[in-house]
Structures are given as C-alpha cells and as structure tokens.
Design a protein around this motif. Structure first.
Motif, PDB file in Angstrom:
ATOM      1  N   ASP A 190       0.806  -1.343   0.213  1.00 53.16           N
ATOM      2  CA  ASP A 190       0.292   0.352   0.236  1.00 53.16           C
ATOM      3  C   ASP A 190       0.441   1.985  -0.085  1.00 53.16           C
ATOM      4  O   ASP A 190       1.051   2.327  -0.684  1.00 53.16           O
ATOM      5  N   GLY A 191       2.003   1.337   0.704  1.00 57.73           N
ATOM      6  CA  GLY A 191       3.159   2.201   0.800  1.00 57.73           C
ATOM      7  C   GLY A 191       3.364   2.883  -0.227  1.00 57.73           C
ATOM      8  O   GLY A 191       3.959   4.234  -0.667  1.00 57.73           O
ATOM      9  N   ILE A 192       3.712   2.073  -1.601  1.00 60.10           N
ATOM     10  CA  ILE A 192       4.122   2.118  -2.257  1.00 60.10           C
ATOM     11  C   ILE A 192       3.270   2.923  -3.975  1.00 60.10           C
ATOM     12  O   ILE A 192       3.601   2.631  -5.089  1.00 60.10           O
ATOM     13  N   GLY A 193       1.586   3.130  -3.263  1.00 61.37           N
ATOM     14  CA  GLY A 193       0.036   3.209  -4.428  1.00 61.37           C
ATOM     15  C   GLY A 193       0.305   2.053  -4.963  1.00 61.37           C
ATOM     16  O   GLY A 193      -0.885   1.860  -5.942  1.00 61.37           O
ATOM     17  N   ALA A 194       0.511   0.312  -4.852  1.00 60.01           N
ATOM     18  CA  ALA A 194       0.815  -0.429  -5.756  1.00 60.01           C
ATOM     19  C   ALA A 194      -1.157  -1.092  -5.424  1.00 60.01           C
ATOM     20  O   ALA A 194      -1.327  -0.876  -4.176  1.00 60.01           O
ATOM     21  N   PRO A 195      -1.853  -1.295  -6.288  1.00 59.80           N
ATOM     22  CA  PRO A 195      -3.767  -1.578  -6.125  1.00 59.80           C
ATOM     23  C   PRO A 195      -3.725  -3.099  -5.557  1.00 59.80           C
ATOM     24  O   PRO A 195      -2.271  -3.222  -6.542  1.00 59.80           O
ATOM     25  N   MET A 196      -4.710  -2.691  -4.540  1.00 61.72           N
ATOM     26  CA  MET A 196      -5.399  -4.061  -4.430  1.00 61.72           C
ATOM     27  C   MET A 196      -5.743  -4.510  -5.315  1.00 61.72           C
ATOM     28  O   MET A 196      -7.059  -4.559  -5.639  1.00 61.72           O
ATOM     29  N   VAL A 197      -6.160  -6.089  -5.616  1.00 61.19           N
ATOM     30  CA  VAL A 197      -6.794  -6.202  -7.470  1.00 61.19           C
ATOM     31  C   VAL A 197      -8.058  -6.961  -7.144  1.00 61.19           C
ATOM     32  O   VAL A 197      -9.103  -6.891  -7.872  1.00 61.19           O
ATOM     33  N   ASP A 198      -7.497  -7.950  -6.451  1.00 61.95           N
ATOM     34  CA  ASP A 198      -8.626  -9.299  -5.683  1.00 61.95           C
ATOM     35  C   ASP A 198      -8.309  -9.532  -4.342  1.00 61.95           C
ATOM     36  O   ASP A 198      -7.046  -9.366  -3.965  1.00 61.95           O
ATOM     37  N   ARG A 199      -9.042  -9.823  -3.751  1.00 58.94           N
ATOM     38  CA  ARG A 199      -9.516 -10.345  -2.791  1.00 58.94           C
ATOM     39  C   ARG A 199      -9.795 -11.783  -3.143  1.00 58.94           C
ATOM     40  O   ARG A 199     -10.795 -12.559  -2.883  1.00 58.94           O
ATOM     41  N   LYS A 200      -8.703 -12.767  -3.042  1.00 63.82           N
ATOM     42  CA  LYS A 200      -8.465 -13.967  -3.719  1.00 63.82           C
ATOM     43  C   LYS A 200      -9.215 -15.651  -2.508  1.00 63.82           C
ATOM     44  O   LYS A 200      -8.658 -15.523  -1.792  1.00 63.82           O
ATOM     45  N   VAL A 201      -9.855 -16.027  -2.816  1.00 62.77           N
ATOM     46  CA  VAL A 201     -10.879 -16.710  -1.848  1.00 62.77           C
ATOM     47  C   VAL A 201     -11.005 -18.146  -1.870  1.00 62.77           C
ATOM     48  O   VAL A 201     -11.521 -18.223  -3.425  1.00 62.77           O
ATOM     49  N   THR A 202      -9.986 -18.864  -1.506  1.00 65.22           N
ATOM     50  CA  THR A 202     -10.345 -20.581  -1.831  1.00 65.22           C
ATOM     51  C   THR A 202     -11.436 -21.228  -0.941  1.00 65.22           C
ATOM     52  O   THR A 202     -11.617 -21.379   0.162  1.00 65.22           O
ATOM     53  N   PHE A 203     -12.441 -21.708  -1.527  1.00 63.32           N
ATOM     54  CA  PHE A 203     -13.839 -22.821  -0.909  1.00 63.32           C
ATOM     55  C   PHE A 203     -13.578 -24.193  -0.869  1.00 63.32           C
ATOM     56  O   PHE A 203     -12.796 -24.490  -1.896  1.00 63.32           O
ATOM     57  N   GLY A 204     -12.882 -24.734  -0.210  1.00 64.90           N
ATOM     58  CA  GLY A 204     -13.049 -26.056   0.191  1.00 64.90           C
ATOM     59  C   GLY A 204     -14.193 -27.085   0.475  1.00 64.90           C
ATOM     60  O   GLY A 204     -14.862 -27.027   1.172  1.00 64.90           O
ATOM     61  N   LYS A 205     -13.794 -28.730   0.060  1.00 58.86           N
ATOM     62  CA  LYS A 205     -15.613 -29.188   0.551  1.00 58.86           C
ATOM     63  C   LYS A 205     -15.022 -30.492   0.508  1.00 58.86           C
ATOM     64  O   LYS A 205     -14.175 -30.973  -0.645  1.00 58.86           O
ATOM     65  N   ALA A 206     -14.662 -30.816   1.495  1.00 55.14           N
ATOM     66  CA  ALA A 206     -14.944 -32.838   1.745  1.00 55.14           C
ATOM     67  C   ALA A 206     -15.703 -33.636   1.464  1.00 55.14           C
ATOM     68  O   ALA A 206     -17.065 -33.256   1.569  1.00 55.14           O
ATOM     69  N   LEU A 207     -15.154 -34.345   0.109  1.00 52.13           N
ATOM     70  CA  LEU A 207     -16.040 -35.041  -0.319  1.00 52.13           C
ATOM     71  C   LEU A 207     -16.591 -36.445   0.841  1.00 52.13           C
ATOM     72  O   LEU A 207     -15.933 -37.229   0.733  1.00 52.13           O
ATOM     73  N   THR A 208     -17.616 -37.394   0.312  1.00 51.81           N
ATOM     74  CA  THR A 208     -17.669 -38.237   0.663  1.00 51.81           C
ATOM     75  C   THR A 208     -18.506 -39.529   0.126  1.00 51.81           C
ATOM     76  O   THR A 208     -18.673 -40.270   0.506  1.00 51.81           O
ATOM     77  N   GLY A 209     -18.768 -39.275  -1.232  1.00 51.66           N
ATOM     78  CA  GLY A 209     -19.294 -40.115  -2.615  1.00 51.66           C
ATOM     79  C   GLY A 209     -20.133 -40.333  -2.270  1.00 51.66           C
ATOM     80  O   GLY A 209     -20.915 -40.006  -1.156  1.00 51.66           O
ATOM     81  N   GLY A 210     -21.142 -40.756  -3.638  1.00 53.91           N
ATOM     82  CA  GLY A 210     -22.394 -41.199  -3.631  1.00 53.91           C
ATOM     83  C   GLY A 210     -22.797 -40.160  -4.370  1.00 53.91           C
ATOM     84  O   GLY A 210     -24.260 -40.550  -4.390  1.00 53.91           O
ATOM     85  N   CYS A 254     -19.406 -25.771   1.156  1.00 53.69           N
ATOM     86  CA  CYS A 254     -18.051 -25.050   0.766  1.00 53.69           C
ATOM     87  C   CYS A 254     -17.793 -24.434   1.641  1.00 53.69           C
ATOM     88  O   CYS A 254     -18.059 -23.279   2.069  1.00 53.69           O
ATOM     89  N   LEU A 255     -16.520 -24.182   2.449  1.00 54.81           N
ATOM     90  CA  LEU A 255     -15.986 -23.714   4.030  1.00 54.81           C
ATOM     91  C   LEU A 255     -15.077 -22.646   2.889  1.00 54.81           C
ATOM     92  O   LEU A 255     -14.234 -23.387   2.318  1.00 54.81           O
ATOM     93  N   VAL A 256     -14.727 -21.547   3.415  1.00 51.57           N
ATOM     94  CA  VAL A 256     -13.436 -21.160   3.354  1.00 51.57           C
ATOM     95  C   VAL A 256     -12.650 -20.991   3.870  1.00 51.57           C
ATOM     96  O   VAL A 256     -12.541 -21.519   5.198  1.00 51.57           O
ATOM     97  N   VAL A 257     -11.259 -21.679   2.988  1.00 47.22           N
ATOM     98  CA  VAL A 257      -9.864 -21.893   3.358  1.00 47.22           C
ATOM     99  C   VAL A 257      -8.990 -20.968   3.443  1.00 47.22           C
ATOM    100  O   VAL A 257      -8.236 -21.871   3.771  1.00 47.22           O
ATOM    101  N   GLN A 258      -8.996 -20.129   2.321  1.00 53.45           N
ATOM    102  CA  GLN A 258      -7.257 -19.436   2.208  1.00 53.45           C
ATOM    103  C   GLN A 258      -8.312 -18.370   2.018  1.00 53.45           C
ATOM    104  O   GLN A 258      -9.074 -17.999   0.951  1.00 53.45           O
ATOM    105  N   GLU A 259      -7.213 -17.488   2.401  1.00 52.68           N
ATOM    106  CA  GLU A 259      -8.089 -15.751   1.207  1.00 52.68           C
ATOM    107  C   GLU A 259      -6.820 -15.210   1.417  1.00 52.68           C
ATOM    108  O   GLU A 259      -5.478 -15.260   2.495  1.00 52.68           O
TER     109      GLU A 259
END
Length: 245
Positions: A67-87, A228-233
């Motif tokens: 932020d201090g050098i004026g670089a724009p934050m262009v995305d809040r990248k959100v990773t969603f995940g879900k454990a699968l049980t099959g079927g 799905c749940l948020v696992v990383q931002e």
C-alpha cells in the motif's frame, strides 16, 4: 558450495508474451521489508513493468508495504473447499461438452465467468489481455490441456452454464464457472455444482476446491450453499513499475 539465496521474483514467459512486456511474480523473499527496495530495482533492471504479489490476507505488514508504494490491491482471492464423501448423483440437465472446438456460446460463458477478474478490473492492464486470457482458458480446457472435464447445462437447446474441472491427486479443482445472462436465479449454478461434485466423486476425489474473488458475492453465496467453506484468503496486488502507455 555456497547456498544460493531464494529468488526475489520469477519472470513469467506466458504472461510476458500476452502483455507485450516483461511480467513477473514476486516471491515472499522479495517482499521482505529490508529487501523490497532492492527487489524493485532488480525488477526495473530487467525491464519488468508489472509484478504480481500474492499475500496472505492476515499479513498486515506486507500489505502495508505494498500500500505504501501505491500498488493497487486488485483481488481478494478466496479459496473454498469441501470434503467429499462419495455417492452423489449427477443432476439432470448437465452434460459433458462433446465438441472438439469452442463455440461462440461457450466462449461467451467463459468471458462471463471472469467479469470480476483482476485482468478486467485493473484499468492499467491492456484491454486485449482479459479476453485473450479467458478465450485461451476455455480453449485449452476443451482440448484437455488444463482441464479434465468441461460440463455444460442447457435450457431450451441453448447453453445456460458451464463448469470446468481438473483433478490433481485427491483434489478436484473447479476452474471456470458461469451462468448465462437470462438464466440466473433458476438453480443452474446449484446444478453445475452438484454435477462437479458427482464428477469428482466418480473419480474418487476426496476434496473439491474452487477459487473466486471476494467481491463476487453471487459466487461466494453459491459455493457456501453447496457446502463449501473458506479455507484461504489472499490479497493480490499489481505492482506497476511505470505507467502503461
């Protein structure tokens, strides 16, 4: 033999060709406060005009540095995940894309999936980059180069939505997701997610993951509704070395 210090950044050949000038990705080492000024000088010395920085959302110190050098934050990248049980059972109305080429409808859906992409929302990115990138993404997905499946939903004989999938070991990753204009609010997104889960279950994947922009409220709501749940931002910055003219 002396140990080489970690690289401060890496040049990105494909991105550089797409943009028409050198593009790089900053490494965590290059974002250390005591090394950051030297990193910027190295980038300029190699003619880099744009560098991507990917920072954990909670890393306030590094974000303040950018932020201090004026670089724009262009995305809040959100990773969603879900454990699968099959079927899970594939839903009706979703099928694999069988054609060997990309149709105009399919390409339009791919472009729609990226309406909040940082390559579209950052005004300094050359205007040709976003459409070229997403057209290449869907073309390479159909060819099986970066995806293992392209699933589509149809309504009244027309394409209503798409989802692309790639399996990496036990993890099934969603790439592109889109619902056509005029077809939203009809449950097509939920059908596509159900189809993605069934496809993943059939291949014994233990987990389904998808990445979206935090600003994409509709996509975030869809993924949460699918369990799905948020696992990383992460905060994504574009560090421009000079104005693009």
């Amino acid at each position: 033999m002396p140990i080489e210090p970690p690289a401060a950044f890496s040049l990105l050949p494909w991105d550089s060709e797409l943009f028409g000038y050198p593009v790089a990705r900053l490494a965590p080492e290059g974002l250390r406060p005591e090394l950051f000024p030297a990193t910027l000088e190295q980038l300029r010395g190699q003619g880099v005009r744009l560098a991507y920085a990917q920072v954990p959302w909670s890393d306030q110190a590094t974000r303040a540095l950018l932020d201090g050098i004026g670089a724009p934050m262009v995305d809040r990248k959100v990773t969603f995940g879900k454990a699968l049980t099959g079927g899970s059972i594939p839903p009706a109305g979703v099928e694999a894309w069988q054609e060997g080429e990309v149709s105009a409808e399919l390409e339009a859906l791919a472009l729609a999936s990226g309406h909040l992409s940082r390559f579209r929302t950052d005004a300094q990115v050359p205007s040709h980059v976003f459409p070229t990138l997403y057209k290449a993404w869907i073309r390479r997905s159909v060819l099986g180069e970066i995806a293992d499946a392209v699933l589509v939903a149809r309504e009244a004989g027309k394409l209503a939505g798409l989802v692309t999938l790639a399996q990496h070991g036990p993890v099934s990753e969603i790439g592109l997701v889109a619902v056509a204009d005029g077809c939203r609010g009809q449950g097509i997104g939920r059908r596509l997610m159900a189809a993605a889960e069934a496809w993943s279950d059939a291949r014994k994947a233990g987990r389904l993951e998808v990445v979206t922009q935090g600003e994409n409220a509709a996509a975030c709501a869809l993924y949460r509704s699918a369990g799905c749940l948020v696992v990383q931002e992460q905060a994504i910055y574009h560090v421009w070395m000079e104005p693009v003219g």
